[in-house]
Design a protein around this motif. Structure first.
Motif, mmCIF file in Angstrom:
data_model
loop_
_atom_site.group_PDB
_atom_site.id
_atom_site.type_symbol
_atom_site.label_atom_id
_atom_site.label_comp_id
_atom_site.label_asym_id
_atom_site.label_seq_id
_atom_site.Cartn_x
_atom_site.Cartn_y
_atom_site.Cartn_z
ATOM 1 N N CYS A 83 53.366 -103.729 -15.352
ATOM 2 C CA CYS A 83 52.024 -104.308 -15.414
ATOM 3 C C CYS A 83 52.075 -105.820 -15.636
ATOM 4 C CB CYS A 83 51.199 -103.636 -16.510
ATOM 5 S SG CYS A 83 52.061 -103.434 -18.080
ATOM 6 N N ARG A 84 53.265 -106.365 -15.895
ATOM 7 C CA ARG A 84 53.443 -107.811 -15.996
ATOM 8 C C ARG A 84 53.611 -108.445 -14.614
ATOM 9 N NH1 ARG A 84 51.881 -108.622 -19.450
ATOM 10 N NH2 ARG A 84 53.263 -108.006 -21.128
ATOM 11 N N ARG A 85 53.811 -107.619 -13.583
ATOM 12 C CA ARG A 85 54.332 -108.136 -12.332
ATOM 13 C C ARG A 85 53.368 -108.077 -11.155
ATOM 14 N NH1 ARG A 85 59.556 -104.847 -11.140
ATOM 15 N NH2 ARG A 85 59.631 -106.344 -9.436
ATOM 16 N N CYS A 90 47.562 -109.479 -14.845
ATOM 17 C CA CYS A 90 48.401 -108.608 -15.668
ATOM 18 C C CYS A 90 47.512 -107.601 -16.383
ATOM 19 C CB CYS A 90 49.176 -109.414 -16.705
ATOM 20 S SG CYS A 90 50.488 -110.453 -16.043
ATOM 21 N N GLY A 117 58.890 -108.157 -17.412
ATOM 22 C CA GLY A 117 58.460 -107.077 -16.543
ATOM 23 C C GLY A 117 59.540 -106.584 -15.603
#
Length: 213
Positions: A83-85, A90, A117
């Motif tokens: 979910c960071r990517r 985000c 991530g």
């Protein structure tokens, strides 16, 4: 014990639902109540939980895997805070990822995963202590069931009491002495109710060599 269908454990929250129907999403804000955004993420269990991880266990799926006591990972499985990517946006970890991950693998390694991530292979997860077993592809569920059977064969009061004390020490105790007191206070009744009868059987020759009493 839980796992995923279709070759993957879980890839996280439904982003299409989040994008196109956000007003319909109802999240319980009181974290002492269930469910969490990913379902059972706020629950605590009286029995051990095993995650059979195949394919991708990323974003909210990683958080669900952290709910388990033990993670059995297939050789090709991948963990990560994906979910960071997503590039233009985000999604934060709101299902216990920032709470459980540092406790399991330490703050430094947890931050490596949370901030970057990046994907984490089964082998690296095992080195971190995040994976407890690595098994051939397609066999995570089978090995998780076998492990569950092994654990369920032990005297349950003692095993569950020790598990409960470990969690209390990791998440709830405010000091070393408080954790030690909890361990002692919850352990003594188990000795009287389960250990003493077991010791009598052992003295009569039962259970020698690790055989079941």
């Amino acid at each position: 014990m839980f796992g995923g269908l279709g070759g993957n454990f879980c890839a996280g929250y439904d982003l299409k639902e989040l994008a196109h129907n956000p007003t319909a999403i109802k999240w319980e804000q009181d974290v002492t109540k269930s469910p969490g955004p990913m379902g059972p993420s706020r629950m605590t269990f009286s029995k051990p939980v095993i995650a059979a991880v195949s394919g991708y266990a990323v974003a909210g799926g990683l958080e669900l895997s952290l709910l388990a006591d033990l993670r059995v990972m297939e050789e090709s499985a991948i963990l990560g805070v994906f979910c960071r990517r997503f590039g233009v946006f985000c999604v934060p970890l709101v299902d216990g990822g920032t709470v459980r991950l540092p406790k399991l693998i330490g703050l430094s390694r947890a931050l490596d995963l949370i901030l970057t991530g990046r994907p984490v292979s089964a082998q690296e997860a095992y080195q971190f202590g995040l994976a407890n077993r690595i098994v051939p592809n397609g066999q995570a569920l089978q090995h998780a069931v076998e492990l569950a059977k092994q654990i369920s064969a032990f005297p349950q009061q003692c095993m569950r009491g020790d598990r409960n004390s470990a969690y209390y020490s990791a998440f709830d105790a405010s000091s070393f002495s408080e954790a030690m007191q909890f361990e002692f206070d919850t352990g003594i009744p188990v000795i009287l109710e389960e250990s003493v009868p077991g010791a009598k059987k052992f003295s009569l020759g039962q259970g020698r060599g690790g055989t079941k009493l």
